[in-house]
Design a protein around this motif. Sequence first.
Motif, PDB file in Angstrom:
ATOM      1  N   TYR B  89      53.462  59.416  41.948  1.00  0.00           N
ATOM      2  CA  TYR B  89      53.707  57.889  41.805  1.00  0.00           C
ATOM      3  C   TYR B  89      52.429  56.748  42.051  1.00  0.00           C
ATOM      4  N   PHE B  90      52.470  55.785  41.270  1.00  0.00           N
ATOM      5  CA  PHE B  90      51.380  54.872  41.364  1.00  0.00           C
ATOM      6  C   PHE B  90      51.983  53.437  41.410  1.00  0.00           C
ATOM      7  N   CYS B  91      51.080  52.715  42.420  1.00  0.00           N
ATOM      8  CA  CYS B  91      51.420  51.431  42.671  1.00  0.00           C
ATOM      9  C   CYS B  91      50.449  50.716  41.884  1.00  0.00           C
ATOM     10  N   ALA B  92      50.755  49.248  41.305  1.00  0.00           N
ATOM     11  CA  ALA B  92      49.916  48.747  40.561  1.00  0.00           C
ATOM     12  C   ALA B  92      50.160  47.258  40.930  1.00  0.00           C
ATOM     13  N   VAL B  93      49.160  46.549  40.619  1.00  0.00           N
ATOM     14  CA  VAL B  93      48.991  45.103  40.871  1.00  0.00           C
ATOM     15  C   VAL B  93      48.571  44.254  39.677  1.00  0.00           C
ATOM     16  N   SER B  94      49.080  43.331  39.137  1.00  0.00           N
ATOM     17  CA  SER B  94      48.997  42.750  38.105  1.00  0.00           C
ATOM     18  C   SER B  94      48.584  41.100  38.407  1.00  0.00           C
ATOM     19  N   GLU B  95      47.439  40.661  37.828  1.00  0.00           N
ATOM     20  CA  GLU B  95      47.184  39.360  37.599  1.00  0.00           C
ATOM     21  C   GLU B  95      46.802  38.685  36.482  1.00  0.00           C
ATOM     22  N   LEU B  96      47.113  37.592  36.014  1.00  0.00           N
ATOM     23  CA  LEU B  96      46.881  37.172  34.764  1.00  0.00           C
ATOM     24  C   LEU B  96      45.411  36.224  34.929  1.00  0.00           C
ATOM     25  N   GLY B  97      44.399  36.816  34.570  1.00  0.00           N
ATOM     26  CA  GLY B  97      43.221  35.892  34.759  1.00  0.00           C
ATOM     27  C   GLY B  97      42.051  36.463  33.835  1.00  0.00           C
ATOM     28  N   GLY B  98      41.016  35.584  33.567  1.00  0.00           N
ATOM     29  CA  GLY B  98      39.873  36.125  32.619  1.00  0.00           C
ATOM     30  C   GLY B  98      40.247  36.214  31.137  1.00  0.00           C
ATOM     31  N   GLY B  99      41.589  35.814  30.892  1.00  0.00           N
ATOM     32  CA  GLY B  99      41.857  35.938  29.691  1.00  0.00           C
ATOM     33  C   GLY B  99      42.967  37.217  29.065  1.00  0.00           C
ATOM     34  N   TYR B 100      42.948  37.826  30.381  1.00  0.00           N
ATOM     35  CA  TYR B 100      43.999  38.830  29.949  1.00  0.00           C
ATOM     36  C   TYR B 100      44.515  39.355  31.180  1.00  0.00           C
ATOM     37  N   GLN B 101      45.751  40.198  30.973  1.00  0.00           N
ATOM     38  CA  GLN B 101      46.445  40.801  32.057  1.00  0.00           C
ATOM     39  C   GLN B 101      45.702  41.900  32.743  1.00  0.00           C
ATOM     40  N   LYS B 102      45.104  41.435  33.825  1.00  0.00           N
ATOM     41  CA  LYS B 102      44.247  42.553  34.530  1.00  0.00           C
ATOM     42  C   LYS B 102      45.185  43.456  35.752  1.00  0.00           C
ATOM     43  N   VAL B 103      45.261  44.577  35.429  1.00  0.00           N
ATOM     44  CA  VAL B 103      46.104  45.782  36.161  1.00  0.00           C
ATOM     45  C   VAL B 103      45.371  46.477  36.963  1.00  0.00           C
ATOM     46  N   THR B 104      45.378  46.677  38.239  1.00  0.00           N
ATOM     47  CA  THR B 104      44.679  47.564  39.069  1.00  0.00           C
ATOM     48  C   THR B 104      45.808  48.578  39.739  1.00  0.00           C
ATOM     49  N   PHE B 105      45.274  49.908  39.507  1.00  0.00           N
ATOM     50  CA  PHE B 105      46.261  50.832  39.943  1.00  0.00           C
ATOM     51  C   PHE B 105      45.763  51.547  41.200  1.00  0.00           C
ATOM     52  N   GLY B 106      46.624  51.902  42.126  1.00  0.00           N
ATOM     53  CA  GLY B 106      46.303  52.718  43.304  1.00  0.00           C
ATOM     54  C   GLY B 106      45.747  54.310  42.785  1.00  0.00           C
ATOM     55  N   THR B 107      45.379  55.001  43.633  1.00  0.00           N
ATOM     56  CA  THR B 107      44.846  56.349  43.323  1.00  0.00           C
ATOM     57  C   THR B 107      45.802  57.297  43.312  1.00  0.00           C
ATOM     58  N   GLY B 108      47.348  56.896  43.606  1.00  0.00           N
ATOM     59  CA  GLY B 108      48.459  57.948  43.458  1.00  0.00           C
ATOM     60  C   GLY B 108      48.761  58.436  44.371  1.00  0.00           C
ATOM     61  N   THR B 109      50.088  58.967  44.810  1.00  0.00           N
ATOM     62  CA  THR B 109      50.732  59.829  45.504  1.00  0.00           C
ATOM     63  C   THR B 109      51.377  60.918  44.849  1.00  0.00           C
ATOM     64  N   LYS B 110      51.157  61.985  45.263  1.00  0.00           N
ATOM     65  CA  LYS B 110      51.832  63.422  44.807  1.00  0.00           C
ATOM     66  C   LYS B 110      52.993  63.543  45.687  1.00  0.00           C
ATOM     67  N   LEU B 111      54.082  63.463  45.241  1.00  0.00           N
ATOM     68  CA  LEU B 111      55.490  63.842  45.906  1.00  0.00           C
ATOM     69  C   LEU B 111      55.937  65.173  45.919  1.00  0.00           C
ATOM     70  N   GLN B 112      55.946  66.028  46.719  1.00  0.00           N
ATOM     71  CA  GLN B 112      56.520  67.290  46.717  1.00  0.00           C
ATOM     72  C   GLN B 112      57.920  67.089  47.444  1.00  0.00           C
ATOM     73  N   VAL B 113      58.740  67.905  46.825  1.00  0.00           N
ATOM     74  CA  VAL B 113      60.148  68.114  47.319  1.00  0.00           C
ATOM     75  C   VAL B 113      60.361  69.579  47.698  1.00  0.00           C
ATOM     76  N   ILE B 114      60.763  69.724  48.945  1.00  0.00           N
ATOM     77  CA  ILE B 114      60.756  71.113  49.389  1.00  0.00           C
ATOM     78  C   ILE B 114      62.532  71.683  49.285  1.00  0.00           C
ATOM     79  N   PRO B 115      62.863  72.522  48.637  1.00  0.00           N
ATOM     80  CA  PRO B 115      64.227  72.807  48.634  1.00  0.00           C
ATOM     81  C   PRO B 115      64.748  73.212  50.181  1.00  0.00           C
TER      82      PRO B 115
END
Lengths: 111, 115
Positions: B89-115
């Motif tokens: 799962y990745f969280c991301a933030v977006s801003e419109l600036g510098g002439g384009y939609q700049k999107v910055t992503f987090g480094t991600g979280t791997k979710l494990q589901v244990i039965p």
Amino acid sequence: NAGVTQTPKFRILKIGQSMTLQCTQDMNHNYMYWYRQDPGMGLKLIYYSVGAGITDKGEVPNGYNVSRSTTEDFPLRLELAAPSQTSVYFCATGGSNQPQHFGDGTRLSIL
Amino acid sequence: AQSVTQLGSHVSVSEGALVLLRCNYSSSVPPYLFWYVQYPNQGLQLLLKYTSAATLVKGINGFEAEFKKSETSFHLTKPSAHMSDAAEYFCAVSELGGGYQKVTFGTGTKLQVIP
């Protein structure tokens, strides 16, 4: 409805070889992006385009080039492949402050 | 400059337990915020988005996220985990600036589901 299509899905290159990663969209989005994804690093922006004929560098552009002659296509070129370019490459499209739509990626290994 | 921090590169939960994935952001302007999910060998898919209309955002597959400006957080939750939720799962933030939609992503979280 294909969305964003990337080809090839997998590729192995030798050091120094060149190749083009293809990206085509049928969503009529102006914005297109190329990212690379490395384990634990999230996505890093390589190049982006705000419309046909307009491209600009992202965070990590060295060793890559792009072109955008049409709204639909945004190919990414590697001229002299290096081991550091081993990665998964994603193409994405989007609009102003809208979610991005991603292709399924190209997994590239350089040996 | 905008940035995203995801706490925990790996999270494990039991099937049926609460899922909580943390995201904190920094942005110089009111942000647009997104959560994406990535299944193996696939691209990122949008789970939900915050665009200032409501602080509690509901997404697909039973996920929701709450925007808390005072805490600069946008944590992702699901009341009851399913095996099919195992993904990154990745969280991301977006801003419109510098002439384009700049999107910055987090480094991600791997979710494990244990039965």
